[in-house]
Design a protein around this motif. Sequence first.
Motif, PDB file in Angstrom:
ATOM      1  N   SER A   1       0.911  -0.934   0.371  1.00  0.00           N
ATOM      2  CA  SER A   1       0.224   0.094   0.311  1.00  0.00           C
ATOM      3  C   SER A   1       0.727   0.995  -0.309  1.00  0.00           C
ATOM      4  CB  SER A   1      -0.616  -0.497   1.213  1.00  0.00           C
ATOM      5  OG  SER A   1      -1.446   0.606   1.184  1.00  0.00           O
ATOM      6  N   ILE A   2       0.027   2.254  -0.987  1.00  0.00           N
ATOM      7  CA  ILE A   2       1.013   3.828  -0.277  1.00  0.00           C
ATOM      8  C   ILE A   2       0.217   4.104   0.567  1.00  0.00           C
ATOM      9  CG2 ILE A   2       1.858   5.494  -1.724  1.00  0.00           C
ATOM     10  CD1 ILE A   2       2.423   3.739  -4.117  1.00  0.00           C
ATOM     11  N   SER A   3       0.724   5.447   0.885  1.00  0.00           N
ATOM     12  CA  SER A   3       0.137   6.000   1.971  1.00  0.00           C
ATOM     13  C   SER A   3      -0.397   8.030   1.712  1.00  0.00           C
ATOM     14  CB  SER A   3      -0.237   5.805   3.649  1.00  0.00           C
ATOM     15  OG  SER A   3      -1.255   6.787   4.622  1.00  0.00           O
ATOM     16  N   MET A   4      -0.293   8.642   1.942  1.00  0.00           N
ATOM     17  CA  MET A   4      -0.450  10.508   1.389  1.00  0.00           C
ATOM     18  C   MET A   4      -0.994  10.601   2.990  1.00  0.00           C
ATOM     19  SD  MET A   4      -4.699  10.316  -0.645  1.00  0.00           S
ATOM     20  CE  MET A   4      -4.229  11.603   0.079  1.00  0.00           C
ATOM     21  N   ARG A   5      -0.653  11.859   3.079  1.00  0.00           N
ATOM     22  CA  ARG A   5      -0.959  13.068   3.368  1.00  0.00           C
ATOM     23  C   ARG A   5      -1.045  14.635   2.573  1.00  0.00           C
ATOM     24  NH1 ARG A   5      -1.282   9.233   5.592  1.00  0.00           N
ATOM     25  NH2 ARG A   5      -0.756   8.299   8.057  1.00  0.00           N
ATOM     26  N   ALA A   6      -2.451  14.608   2.300  1.00  0.00           N
ATOM     27  CA  ALA A   6      -2.142  15.879   0.782  1.00  0.00           C
ATOM     28  C   ALA A   6      -4.227  15.860   0.531  1.00  0.00           C
ATOM     29  CB  ALA A   6      -2.196  15.349  -0.169  1.00  0.00           C
ATOM     30  N   TYR A   7      -4.482  17.513   1.048  1.00  0.00           N
ATOM     31  CA  TYR A   7      -6.210  17.478   0.850  1.00  0.00           C
ATOM     32  C   TYR A   7      -5.875  17.392  -0.654  1.00  0.00           C
ATOM     33  CZ  TYR A   7      -6.378  19.142   5.438  1.00  0.00           C
ATOM     34  OH  TYR A   7      -6.409  19.297   6.995  1.00  0.00           O
ATOM     35  N   PHE A   8      -7.457  17.022  -0.561  1.00  0.00           N
ATOM     36  CA  PHE A   8      -7.737  16.771  -2.030  1.00  0.00           C
ATOM     37  C   PHE A   8      -7.579  17.847  -3.506  1.00  0.00           C
ATOM     38  CE2 PHE A   8     -11.436  16.485  -5.579  1.00  0.00           C
ATOM     39  CZ  PHE A   8     -11.043  15.254  -6.336  1.00  0.00           C
ATOM     40  N   ARG A   9      -8.060  18.644  -3.254  1.00  0.00           N
ATOM     41  CA  ARG A   9      -7.681  20.178  -3.889  1.00  0.00           C
ATOM     42  C   ARG A   9      -6.491  20.455  -4.329  1.00  0.00           C
ATOM     43  NH1 ARG A   9     -10.013  24.767   0.434  1.00  0.00           N
ATOM     44  NH2 ARG A   9      -8.422  24.784   1.861  1.00  0.00           N
ATOM     45  N   ASP A  10      -6.091  19.618  -3.164  1.00  0.00           N
ATOM     46  CA  ASP A  10      -3.969  19.982  -3.598  1.00  0.00           C
ATOM     47  C   ASP A  10      -2.723  18.861  -4.336  1.00  0.00           C
ATOM     48  OD1 ASP A  10      -4.348  22.764  -2.068  1.00  0.00           O
ATOM     49  OD2 ASP A  10      -4.103  21.363  -0.357  1.00  0.00           O
ATOM     50  N   MET A  11      -4.149  18.282  -4.679  1.00  0.00           N
ATOM     51  CA  MET A  11      -3.204  16.936  -5.185  1.00  0.00           C
ATOM     52  C   MET A  11      -3.247  16.897  -6.575  1.00  0.00           C
ATOM     53  SD  MET A  11      -5.187  13.664  -3.195  1.00  0.00           S
ATOM     54  CE  MET A  11      -4.152  12.668  -3.769  1.00  0.00           C
ATOM     55  N   THR A  12      -2.002  15.929  -7.690  1.00  0.00           N
ATOM     56  CA  THR A  12      -2.488  16.118  -8.931  1.00  0.00           C
ATOM     57  C   THR A  12      -3.284  14.865  -9.321  1.00  0.00           C
ATOM     58  OG1 THR A  12      -0.948  14.713  -8.550  1.00  0.00           O
ATOM     59  CG2 THR A  12      -0.209  17.870  -8.818  1.00  0.00           C
ATOM     60  N   PRO A  13      -3.543  15.157  -9.837  1.00  0.00           N
ATOM     61  CA  PRO A  13      -4.101  13.748 -10.155  1.00  0.00           C
ATOM     62  C   PRO A  13      -3.115  12.110 -10.211  1.00  0.00           C
ATOM     63  CG  PRO A  13      -5.396  15.480 -11.632  1.00  0.00           C
ATOM     64  CD  PRO A  13      -4.508  16.009 -11.095  1.00  0.00           C
TER      65      PRO A  13
ATOM     66  N   GLN B   1      -1.586   6.923  -7.924  1.00  0.00           N
ATOM     67  CA  GLN B   1      -1.161   6.181  -7.923  1.00  0.00           C
ATOM     68  C   GLN B   1      -1.110   5.507  -6.273  1.00  0.00           C
ATOM     69  OE1 GLN B   1       2.794   8.075  -7.104  1.00  0.00           O
ATOM     70  NE2 GLN B   1       3.709   6.228  -6.585  1.00  0.00           N
ATOM     71  N   VAL B   2      -2.169   6.546  -5.543  1.00  0.00           N
ATOM     72  CA  VAL B   2      -2.350   5.979  -4.256  1.00  0.00           C
ATOM     73  C   VAL B   2      -3.507   4.680  -4.861  1.00  0.00           C
ATOM     74  CG1 VAL B   2      -3.985   6.812  -2.048  1.00  0.00           C
ATOM     75  CG2 VAL B   2      -1.109   7.566  -2.693  1.00  0.00           C
ATOM     76  N   LEU B   3      -4.330   5.591  -5.194  1.00  0.00           N
ATOM     77  CA  LEU B   3      -5.991   4.824  -5.884  1.00  0.00           C
ATOM     78  C   LEU B   3      -5.360   2.848  -6.067  1.00  0.00           C
ATOM     79  CD1 LEU B   3      -8.931   4.939  -4.819  1.00  0.00           C
ATOM     80  CD2 LEU B   3      -9.332   5.292  -7.246  1.00  0.00           C
ATOM     81  N   ASP B   4      -4.478   3.079  -7.177  1.00  0.00           N
ATOM     82  CA  ASP B   4      -3.778   1.912  -8.120  1.00  0.00           C
ATOM     83  C   ASP B   4      -3.247   1.428  -6.616  1.00  0.00           C
ATOM     84  OD1 ASP B   4      -4.960   2.872 -10.501  1.00  0.00           O
ATOM     85  OD2 ASP B   4      -3.087   2.826 -11.402  1.00  0.00           O
ATOM     86  N   SER B   5      -2.721   1.871  -5.696  1.00  0.00           N
ATOM     87  CA  SER B   5      -1.224   1.116  -5.268  1.00  0.00           C
ATOM     88  C   SER B   5      -2.112  -0.223  -4.484  1.00  0.00           C
ATOM     89  CB  SER B   5      -0.637   1.401  -3.985  1.00  0.00           C
ATOM     90  OG  SER B   5      -1.223   2.430  -3.121  1.00  0.00           O
ATOM     91  N   ASN B   6      -3.768   0.591  -3.784  1.00  0.00           N
ATOM     92  CA  ASN B   6      -4.554  -0.001  -2.151  1.00  0.00           C
ATOM     93  C   ASN B   6      -5.530  -0.645  -3.394  1.00  0.00           C
ATOM     94  OD1 ASN B   6      -3.885   1.339   0.323  1.00  0.00           O
ATOM     95  ND2 ASN B   6      -3.533   2.872  -0.746  1.00  0.00           N
ATOM     96  N   VAL B   7      -5.884  -0.305  -4.797  1.00  0.00           N
ATOM     97  CA  VAL B   7      -7.184  -2.067  -5.216  1.00  0.00           C
ATOM     98  C   VAL B   7      -6.705  -2.519  -6.472  1.00  0.00           C
ATOM     99  CG1 VAL B   7      -8.927  -0.989  -6.523  1.00  0.00           C
ATOM    100  CG2 VAL B   7      -8.528   0.260  -4.832  1.00  0.00           C
ATOM    101  N   TYR B   8      -5.683  -1.535  -7.558  1.00  0.00           N
ATOM    102  CA  TYR B   8      -5.482  -2.686  -8.115  1.00  0.00           C
ATOM    103  C   TYR B   8      -4.230  -3.745  -7.528  1.00  0.00           C
ATOM    104  CZ  TYR B   8      -8.101  -0.811 -11.869  1.00  0.00           C
ATOM    105  OH  TYR B   8      -8.829  -0.008 -12.379  1.00  0.00           O
TER     106      TYR B   8
ATOM    107  N   LYS C   1       9.760   5.329   7.147  1.00  0.00           N
ATOM    108  CA  LYS C   1       9.445   5.590   6.422  1.00  0.00           C
ATOM    109  C   LYS C   1       8.165   6.556   5.321  1.00  0.00           C
ATOM    110  CE  LYS C   1       3.410   4.127   6.054  1.00  0.00           C
ATOM    111  NZ  LYS C   1       3.051   3.044   6.531  1.00  0.00           N
ATOM    112  N   ARG C   2       7.819   6.270   3.983  1.00  0.00           N
ATOM    113  CA  ARG C   2       7.737   8.018   3.827  1.00  0.00           C
ATOM    114  C   ARG C   2       6.149   7.609   3.666  1.00  0.00           C
ATOM    115  NH1 ARG C   2      11.302   8.974   6.461  1.00  0.00           N
ATOM    116  NH2 ARG C   2      13.298  10.285   5.690  1.00  0.00           N
ATOM    117  N   VAL C   3       4.999   9.249   3.754  1.00  0.00           N
ATOM    118  CA  VAL C   3       4.204   9.053   2.623  1.00  0.00           C
ATOM    119  C   VAL C   3       4.414   9.677   1.532  1.00  0.00           C
ATOM    120  CG1 VAL C   3       2.620   8.280   4.346  1.00  0.00           C
ATOM    121  CG2 VAL C   3       2.844  10.472   4.286  1.00  0.00           C
ATOM    122  N   LEU C   4       3.327   9.644   0.682  1.00  0.00           N
ATOM    123  CA  LEU C   4       2.840  10.741  -0.202  1.00  0.00           C
ATOM    124  C   LEU C   4       2.389  11.986  -0.546  1.00  0.00           C
ATOM    125  CD1 LEU C   4       2.502   8.768  -3.597  1.00  0.00           C
ATOM    126  CD2 LEU C   4       4.727   8.769  -2.333  1.00  0.00           C
TER     127      LEU C   4
END
Length: 275
Positions: free
Chosen positions: A97-109, A114-121, A198-201
């Motif tokens: 899994s990849i985790s993240m710390r970012a608000y939706f309005r600031d994130m690039t698509p 990338q985060v969704l793919d790691s957790n689902v696919y 450990k790092r997150v995006l």
Amino acid sequence: MSAKKAGLLAGQVALITGSESGIGRETARAFCRQGAAVVLNGLQPARLEATRLALAAEGYQVAACLADVTDYAAAERLIATAIDTFGRLDILVTNASISMRAYFRDMTPEVFRQVLDSNVYGSVFPLKAALPHLVRAKGSVTFISSISALNGMPSGSAYCAGKAALANLAHTLRLELADTGVHFGVVHIGFTQNDPDKRVLDAAGQPVPIAHRSARWQKSQAEVAAIILRHVRRRKRRTVISALGQLILVVHTLLPRLGDWVVRTSQRRLRNFYE
């Protein structure tokens, strides 16, 4: 039979994605201690090999495969490692899994994907490749989710969405494949001690360190691994780790507006806090 092999999982083969470090590594160790042969997986060659060597030095049966589980061909190669090395596959734990710390309005698509793919696919592809072997063994599949899937958390939109998807995937597969004898479960992990590096995006996709957490909120990686092991052995449908996780589940189900209010008013403290 040696003490290393005389365990509750003796004769079984387990594959744990994302097991080069952290919770995945400790889960691999817990399964090894119960007699399972374990296939390790990760993306960092040196770290993956160090984990393999450490477990092998303890006398356990381990193999390792460097593979990006968000790539289906790589996932097929990972499953082939289990079959080619040990001849079967009984247990799949999708932990990568990849985790993240970012608000939706600031994130690039691209970062959201990338985060969704790691957790689902990252769970779907290994399972798809492994399913015929798991059906043959009437085996077990456990998706590692998070308590953040039970109630949305600020600064974790893609992570929360991906982890929530796993819970629904487990439920759907349980219904579709009820006649196969395969166990499908999900473990919602709570606050857990992390490896120091450990790092997150962040919003731009750059890896950043996780803020320090109060120890009173956390379980050790070994404690979480023991809970995952017990979940698999008992073939449970869902395990929610920690009293806090159970509280979140109850509040989200019975008092959702209250839950949202608590999260919103506490978001400054929580945004660097959940796992």
